[in-house]
Design a protein around this motif. Sequence first.
Motif, PDB file in Angstrom:
ATOM      1  N   ILE A  69     -39.174  11.068  37.383  1.00  0.00           N
ATOM      2  CA  ILE A  69     -38.408  12.310  37.174  1.00  0.00           C
ATOM      3  C   ILE A  69     -37.319  12.014  36.154  1.00  0.00           C
ATOM      4  O   ILE A  69     -36.599  11.028  36.281  1.00  0.00           O
ATOM      5  CB  ILE A  69     -37.736  12.763  38.482  1.00  0.00           C
ATOM      6  N   SER A  87     -33.803  16.959  35.064  1.00  0.00           N
ATOM      7  CA  SER A  87     -34.420  17.860  36.028  1.00  0.00           C
ATOM      8  C   SER A  87     -33.866  17.661  37.438  1.00  0.00           C
ATOM      9  O   SER A  87     -34.078  18.489  38.300  1.00  0.00           O
ATOM     10  CB  SER A  87     -35.931  17.673  36.038  1.00  0.00           C
ATOM     11  N   SER A 100     -33.561  20.198  40.799  1.00  0.00           N
ATOM     12  CA  SER A 100     -34.644  19.845  41.696  1.00  0.00           C
ATOM     13  C   SER A 100     -34.158  19.779  43.141  1.00  0.00           C
ATOM     14  O   SER A 100     -32.975  19.586  43.400  1.00  0.00           O
ATOM     15  CB  SER A 100     -35.176  18.473  41.283  1.00  0.00           C
ATOM     16  N   ILE A 103     -35.205  17.488  45.014  1.00  0.00           N
ATOM     17  CA  ILE A 103     -35.232  16.057  45.342  1.00  0.00           C
ATOM     18  C   ILE A 103     -33.796  15.540  45.350  1.00  0.00           C
ATOM     19  O   ILE A 103     -33.048  15.738  44.391  1.00  0.00           O
ATOM     20  CB  ILE A 103     -36.100  15.279  44.329  1.00  0.00           C
ATOM     21  N   ALA A 127     -40.532  24.671  47.285  1.00  0.00           N
ATOM     22  CA  ALA A 127     -40.098  23.621  46.359  1.00  0.00           C
ATOM     23  C   ALA A 127     -40.251  22.247  47.004  1.00  0.00           C
ATOM     24  O   ALA A 127     -40.601  21.264  46.338  1.00  0.00           O
ATOM     25  CB  ALA A 127     -38.651  23.861  45.945  1.00  0.00           C
ATOM     26  N   ASP A 164     -43.883  21.361  46.722  1.00  0.00           N
ATOM     27  CA  ASP A 164     -44.295  21.093  45.341  1.00  0.00           C
ATOM     28  C   ASP A 164     -43.620  19.865  44.748  1.00  0.00           C
ATOM     29  O   ASP A 164     -44.265  19.045  44.106  1.00  0.00           O
ATOM     30  CB  ASP A 164     -43.998  22.313  44.459  1.00  0.00           C
ATOM     31  N   GLU A 165     -42.303  19.741  44.954  1.00  0.00           N
ATOM     32  CA  GLU A 165     -41.568  18.675  44.267  1.00  0.00           C
ATOM     33  C   GLU A 165     -41.603  17.357  45.031  1.00  0.00           C
ATOM     34  O   GLU A 165     -41.762  16.291  44.441  1.00  0.00           O
ATOM     35  CB  GLU A 165     -40.127  19.106  44.024  1.00  0.00           C
ATOM     36  N   CYS A 166     -41.415  17.399  46.340  1.00  0.00           N
ATOM     37  CA  CYS A 166     -41.412  16.152  47.098  1.00  0.00           C
ATOM     38  C   CYS A 166     -42.832  15.681  47.393  1.00  0.00           C
ATOM     39  O   CYS A 166     -43.166  14.514  47.208  1.00  0.00           O
ATOM     40  CB  CYS A 166     -40.637  16.308  48.401  1.00  0.00           C
TER      41      CYS A 166
END
Lengths: 170, 443
Positions: free
Chosen positions: B3, B7, B11, B13, B277, B280-282
């Motif tokens: 990453i 971002s 994010s 995260i 999110a 999708d992100e983690c």
Amino acid sequence: MTICFNPQNKLRFENTLAKYEIKASALLPTLWLAQEQFEFLTPEVMDYVAQLLEMPPAHVYEAVTFYIMYKKRDMGKFCLQVCNNITCSMMGSEDLIRLIKKELHIGLNEVTEDKMFSLVPVQCLGSCDTAPVVQVNDDYCENLNPEKLRELIIKLRAGIVLEGPGIPCQ
Amino acid sequence: MPIDSDSISSSVILPDEKKIFFKHIRKENLHTLSGYESVGGYSSLKKAFAMPPDQIIDEVKKSALRGRGGAGFPTGSKWGFVPFDSGKPIYLLCNADESEPGTFKDRVILEKNPHSLIEGIIVSSFAVRCHKSYIYIRGEYVHAGKIVEKAIAEAYAKGYLGKNILGSGHDLEVVLHRGAGAYICGEETGLISSLEGKKGYPKLKPPFPAISGFLGCPTVVNNVETLCAVPWIIENGAEAYTQYGKGQSKGTKLFSISGWVKTPGTYEVEMGISLKAFIDECAGGMKNGAKLKAVIPGGSSTPPLTASEVDVACLDYESMLKFGTFLGSGGVIVVSEHQCLLKLLEHLAEFYWDESCGQCTPCREGTGWLYKMIKKIGRGEATSADLESLKKTAKSMMGTTICALSDAAAMPVLGFINKFPEEFQAHLDQKGCPMKQCGGSAH
């Protein structure tokens, strides 16, 4: 044969007792110790534990039948405990159960004739990120599929020691 | 997944330096005493021992920390119920019987950062005037148990446990107690019964454990993750803790995500972030481009969310309530379009049937009925009258038993019926499983 802890386990039992307020609290750890030495818990072993902890034998039978990890009979050298809960089932655990049944010719909770393997369906093992999972005795075997499981069974037969578990986290 | 730094701000995260539990989780020897001390471990003790115990309780109350085992009860309030003048010993029991399907967050702490739990137990025991604590770990966690046992021994050797810890005058004995395979022992009074050497039968409340628990003495039962949050709160202050999260859901939380996602695992995130999110992100989003059908947000006992609900739901207590479900234990299970929900529900119902302790009739009988009726619908042998019976049975199991296992079995059944009625109807109409998954069980 008289059932009795060996000297080392007698000492471990005494040390265990010392950790608890009341003798009854030591029931689960004493049963673990007994299962380690005697491999499974026969009525004679349960009576021995009852005597050690000064409780009615029925109290011990009750606990042994309530907690599923205590073995009431010989479950073979390798107990294949297949998780078939939500995530593992979504990720293919039923294929693993079918494979074991077919390859080892045993049903659920049965032991192979050579006493090498048994198949036990279990509930969530807390390793859903590496589903499907089979716990072989104490060890978690993760991210399995039928091919990997077949290889694992061959390894176990050949006496190859399993690698420790690894869990991804971030 | 790499990453870039730009971002991160947008994010969900959480950057490592902002994490409470997982700041150093990737450190090789974190599970050892020297590894833990090298990243500042046990440093909260000095500050905690200098505070009056009541002030620690106040700080935890102010932090709004809520029990992370599943019920979400405010931790400080729980501690506040303990009578300190009863003349009886006070016990602190750590619930490490992590058995809620889909949940594996505590296992990460137990295996990778056991000293953070011990530190949490020391600070918490000092607050509630407890000198004897048991860690009740589930029997299957053999590997984790060995690591915790070793950590306890190291802590004793270094004087973090035992008599007069760091000259504070506080004595504390910690014992690791291994369960033997029973989901019900994760219920706090079931855990107490088990620790007393009995079957894990839950007890009627009141009296609550805080008043009369283990051996009839005042007892606090806290989840692993809950206890691990305490040292950070004491070191950094409640106000710093409440900077994380939103509404009534403060702090960070560990979520274990599994199922049809690219990178399942345990992630620490701020409470209140978007569930979509998070997935999708983690967790890298859906695996193999599959479409998301449903999400079980907080372990098997929590009703599901539909795909459109997932798009707008947030990982906090209040948001989940809006969608008729709960944050629970933080065990997020992602279900793809390729999964028949009746089949999934069959596994779920079988679990509760298997794990009902048998004490109360609605649960002992009801869980078996649920399983059999779901199986019948799955096989295409049911009528709409059977579906009505299923609903009626599930409703009759709620609020009618000693503990919440019965409700935990009934709620997801009703939740699936309410949110995915078309799947049930399709099984009735087509007299079988449209996805050909039901009926052919390997069992």
